[in-house]
Write a protein that holds these residues in place. Structure first.
Motif, PDB file in Angstrom:
ATOM      1  N   GLN A  38       0.841  -1.042  -0.042  1.00  0.00           N
ATOM      2  CA  GLN A  38       0.109  -0.101  -0.047  1.00  0.00           C
ATOM      3  C   GLN A  38       0.837   1.213   0.112  1.00  0.00           C
ATOM      4  O   GLN A  38       0.707   2.407  -0.808  1.00  0.00           O
ATOM      5  CB  GLN A  38      -0.948   0.129   1.096  1.00  0.00           C
ATOM      6  CG  GLN A  38      -2.002  -1.160   1.076  1.00  0.00           C
ATOM      7  CD  GLN A  38      -2.933  -0.762   2.508  1.00  0.00           C
ATOM      8  OE1 GLN A  38      -3.305   0.354   2.802  1.00  0.00           O
ATOM      9  NE2 GLN A  38      -3.047  -1.671   3.301  1.00  0.00           N
ATOM     10  N   ALA A  39       1.877   1.138   0.816  1.00  0.00           N
ATOM     11  CA  ALA A  39       2.803   2.367   1.251  1.00  0.00           C
ATOM     12  C   ALA A  39       3.460   2.435  -0.447  1.00  0.00           C
ATOM     13  O   ALA A  39       3.594   3.599  -0.991  1.00  0.00           O
ATOM     14  CB  ALA A  39       3.923   2.192   1.809  1.00  0.00           C
ATOM     15  N   GLU A  40       4.023   1.478  -1.086  1.00  0.00           N
ATOM     16  CA  GLU A  40       4.426   1.637  -2.399  1.00  0.00           C
ATOM     17  C   GLU A  40       3.653   2.241  -3.453  1.00  0.00           C
ATOM     18  O   GLU A  40       3.972   3.228  -4.108  1.00  0.00           O
ATOM     19  CB  GLU A  40       4.952   0.338  -2.928  1.00  0.00           C
ATOM     20  CG  GLU A  40       5.652   0.377  -4.288  1.00  0.00           C
ATOM     21  CD  GLU A  40       5.814  -1.024  -4.970  1.00  0.00           C
ATOM     22  OE1 GLU A  40       5.969  -1.050  -5.998  1.00  0.00           O
ATOM     23  OE2 GLU A  40       5.940  -1.932  -4.077  1.00  0.00           O
ATOM     24  N   ASN A  99       1.812   7.255  -6.282  1.00  0.00           N
ATOM     25  CA  ASN A  99       0.779   8.305  -6.654  1.00  0.00           C
ATOM     26  C   ASN A  99       1.309   9.728  -6.188  1.00  0.00           C
ATOM     27  O   ASN A  99       1.122  10.870  -6.886  1.00  0.00           O
ATOM     28  CB  ASN A  99      -0.582   7.872  -5.880  1.00  0.00           C
ATOM     29  CG  ASN A  99      -1.303   6.714  -6.523  1.00  0.00           C
ATOM     30  OD1 ASN A  99      -1.105   6.356  -7.659  1.00  0.00           O
ATOM     31  ND2 ASN A  99      -1.873   6.245  -5.893  1.00  0.00           N
ATOM     32  N   LEU A 100       1.876   9.668  -5.296  1.00  0.00           N
ATOM     33  CA  LEU A 100       2.583  10.858  -4.548  1.00  0.00           C
ATOM     34  C   LEU A 100       3.316  11.476  -5.758  1.00  0.00           C
ATOM     35  O   LEU A 100       3.531  12.723  -5.730  1.00  0.00           O
ATOM     36  CB  LEU A 100       3.057  10.751  -3.290  1.00  0.00           C
ATOM     37  CG  LEU A 100       3.622  11.772  -2.348  1.00  0.00           C
ATOM     38  CD1 LEU A 100       2.445  12.797  -2.123  1.00  0.00           C
ATOM     39  CD2 LEU A 100       4.312  11.239  -1.243  1.00  0.00           C
ATOM     40  N   ILE A 101       4.341  10.877  -5.940  1.00  0.00           N
ATOM     41  CA  ILE A 101       5.445  11.412  -7.012  1.00  0.00           C
ATOM     42  C   ILE A 101       4.972  12.087  -8.189  1.00  0.00           C
ATOM     43  O   ILE A 101       5.733  12.651  -9.117  1.00  0.00           O
ATOM     44  CB  ILE A 101       6.697  10.514  -7.213  1.00  0.00           C
ATOM     45  CG1 ILE A 101       6.102   9.023  -7.910  1.00  0.00           C
ATOM     46  CG2 ILE A 101       7.383  10.020  -6.085  1.00  0.00           C
ATOM     47  CD1 ILE A 101       7.159   8.348  -8.417  1.00  0.00           C
ATOM     48  N   LYS A 102       3.574  11.793  -8.614  1.00  0.00           N
ATOM     49  CA  LYS A 102       3.036  12.128  -9.598  1.00  0.00           C
ATOM     50  C   LYS A 102       2.520  13.698  -9.584  1.00  0.00           C
ATOM     51  O   LYS A 102       2.183  14.334 -10.519  1.00  0.00           O
ATOM     52  CB  LYS A 102       1.944  11.414 -10.375  1.00  0.00           C
ATOM     53  CG  LYS A 102       2.128   9.874 -10.974  1.00  0.00           C
ATOM     54  CD  LYS A 102       0.949   9.162 -11.001  1.00  0.00           C
ATOM     55  CE  LYS A 102       1.381   7.726 -11.481  1.00  0.00           C
ATOM     56  NZ  LYS A 102       0.123   7.046 -11.742  1.00  0.00           N
ATOM     57  N   ASP A 126      13.562   1.057  -8.993  1.00  0.00           N
ATOM     58  CA  ASP A 126      12.852   1.154 -10.234  1.00  0.00           C
ATOM     59  C   ASP A 126      13.273   2.342 -11.111  1.00  0.00           C
ATOM     60  O   ASP A 126      12.709   2.741 -12.164  1.00  0.00           O
ATOM     61  CB  ASP A 126      11.406   1.122 -10.181  1.00  0.00           C
ATOM     62  CG  ASP A 126      10.669  -0.331  -9.850  1.00  0.00           C
ATOM     63  OD1 ASP A 126      11.562  -1.224  -9.902  1.00  0.00           O
ATOM     64  OD2 ASP A 126       9.656  -0.426  -9.370  1.00  0.00           O
ATOM     65  N   GLY A 127      14.113   3.143 -10.191  1.00  0.00           N
ATOM     66  CA  GLY A 127      14.640   4.475 -10.959  1.00  0.00           C
ATOM     67  C   GLY A 127      13.763   5.582 -10.762  1.00  0.00           C
ATOM     68  O   GLY A 127      13.778   6.363 -11.472  1.00  0.00           O
ATOM     69  N   LEU A 128      12.718   5.456  -9.994  1.00  0.00           N
ATOM     70  CA  LEU A 128      11.639   6.459  -9.878  1.00  0.00           C
ATOM     71  C   LEU A 128      12.067   7.801  -8.738  1.00  0.00           C
ATOM     72  O   LEU A 128      11.753   8.764  -8.916  1.00  0.00           O
ATOM     73  CB  LEU A 128      10.428   5.900  -9.418  1.00  0.00           C
ATOM     74  CG  LEU A 128       9.721   5.008 -10.688  1.00  0.00           C
ATOM     75  CD1 LEU A 128       8.396   4.405 -10.009  1.00  0.00           C
ATOM     76  CD2 LEU A 128       9.572   5.805 -12.108  1.00  0.00           C
ATOM     77  N   VAL A 165      12.002  12.825  -6.452  1.00  0.00           N
ATOM     78  CA  VAL A 165      11.867  12.170  -7.602  1.00  0.00           C
ATOM     79  C   VAL A 165      12.940  12.273  -8.766  1.00  0.00           C
ATOM     80  O   VAL A 165      13.593  13.261  -9.046  1.00  0.00           O
ATOM     81  CB  VAL A 165      10.375  12.971  -8.229  1.00  0.00           C
ATOM     82  CG1 VAL A 165      10.064  12.064  -9.815  1.00  0.00           C
ATOM     83  CG2 VAL A 165       9.189  12.781  -7.323  1.00  0.00           C
ATOM     84  N   ALA A 166      13.058  11.169  -9.341  1.00  0.00           N
ATOM     85  CA  ALA A 166      14.268  11.013 -10.341  1.00  0.00           C
ATOM     86  C   ALA A 166      14.068  11.729 -11.471  1.00  0.00           C
ATOM     87  O   ALA A 166      15.254  12.249 -12.044  1.00  0.00           O
ATOM     88  CB  ALA A 166      14.602   9.714 -10.513  1.00  0.00           C
TER      89      ALA A 166
END
Length: 244
Positions: free
Chosen positions: A16-18, A23-26, A63-65, A76-77
């Motif tokens: 859930q946290a992932e 969603n947060l980094i969008k 994942d490089g995000l 954020v990457a």
């Protein structure tokens, strides 16, 4: 921003946290370079352990995000292309190696309050003034690139430096700053009225837009640079070599 997890859901909390982090980094504010909330505060807000939160963060880093730096935080990457080189060159040095004579048409130095993206990149307060350098450059016949650079106040620039000399040579010689890493975003965009006048092209004509983030040997931010290139006068070449 209020964040929460469903502790009664059968889906594991780290999963859930992932998803929450994805969603947060969008969110535009984080895509703009702002640091994510620190681990302690975020774990408390989600009512989970730091170990569970770190499990989710590590997946996004893998994942490089996300990019995590000790003592700084997590951000954020983005979509930047990175290049690291022992013989990385400034624009002046690059043109010199190609045998292309360069003329400086305009050079303006000012002190400005940074926009949000720049303040976030430098990790400074938006009310902290920074040095802004604008340069119109090109061949002797006509200009073909307009640069706008912003510099971290840590460097100690006064504005009285000779910016007609190769920039990174000057930073190393006068301020002991050795640049080591460049992250770049390259795109095409229509020329604004201002850029069109500078590059002597019709408004709306395509220009090559390059955003460059420059770091020192400690991977601390040094320069935030914007470059607007006349499309028919410049080719941007990237060379990659596959490790054996």
């Amino acid at each position: 921003m209020k964040l929460s997890l469903d502790h009664k859901n059968h889906v594991p909390l780290h999963v859930q946290a992932e998803q929450l982090l994805r969603n947060l980094i969008k969110d535009p504010q984080f895509a703009n370079g702002k640091l994510l909330p620190n681990e302690v505060d975020l774990a408390k807000q989600l009512a989970i352990s730091r170990t569970t939160l770190r499990q989710a963060l590590n997946k996004l880093v893998y994942d490089g995000l996300l990019i995590r730096k000790k003592g700084i935080g997590t951000r954020v990457a983005g979509t930047a292309v990175s290049s690291k080189s022992n013989n990385w060159l400034s624009f002046s040095q690059e043109m010199q190696t190609r045998g292309i004579p360069i003329k400086n048409y305009e050079l303006h130095v000012s002190w400005v309050h940074p926009e949000e993206a720049i303040a976030n990149f430098f990790q400074i307060a938006p009310d902290k003034k920074i040095l802004k350098l604008e340069r119109l450059r090109g061949r002797p016949e006509a200009p073909f690139v307009y640069f706008v650079s912003f510099f971290h106040p840590r460097i100690g620039l006064s504005g009285e430096e000779d910016f007609n000399t190769p920039l990174y040579e000057m930073l190393e010689k006068n301020h002991h700053i050795v640049v080591n890493l460049s992250k770049e975003e390259i795109s095409a965009k229509p020329a604004s009225k201002f850029i069109a006048e500078k590059l002597e092209i019709p408004q709306g004509d395509p220009v090559l837009f390059r955003k460059r983030f420059v770091y020192d040997r400690g991977e601390r931010p040094i320069e935030y640079n914007l470059g607007y290139y006349k499309a028919d006068s410049f080719v941007y070449t990237v060379e990659s070599r596959r490790d054996q």
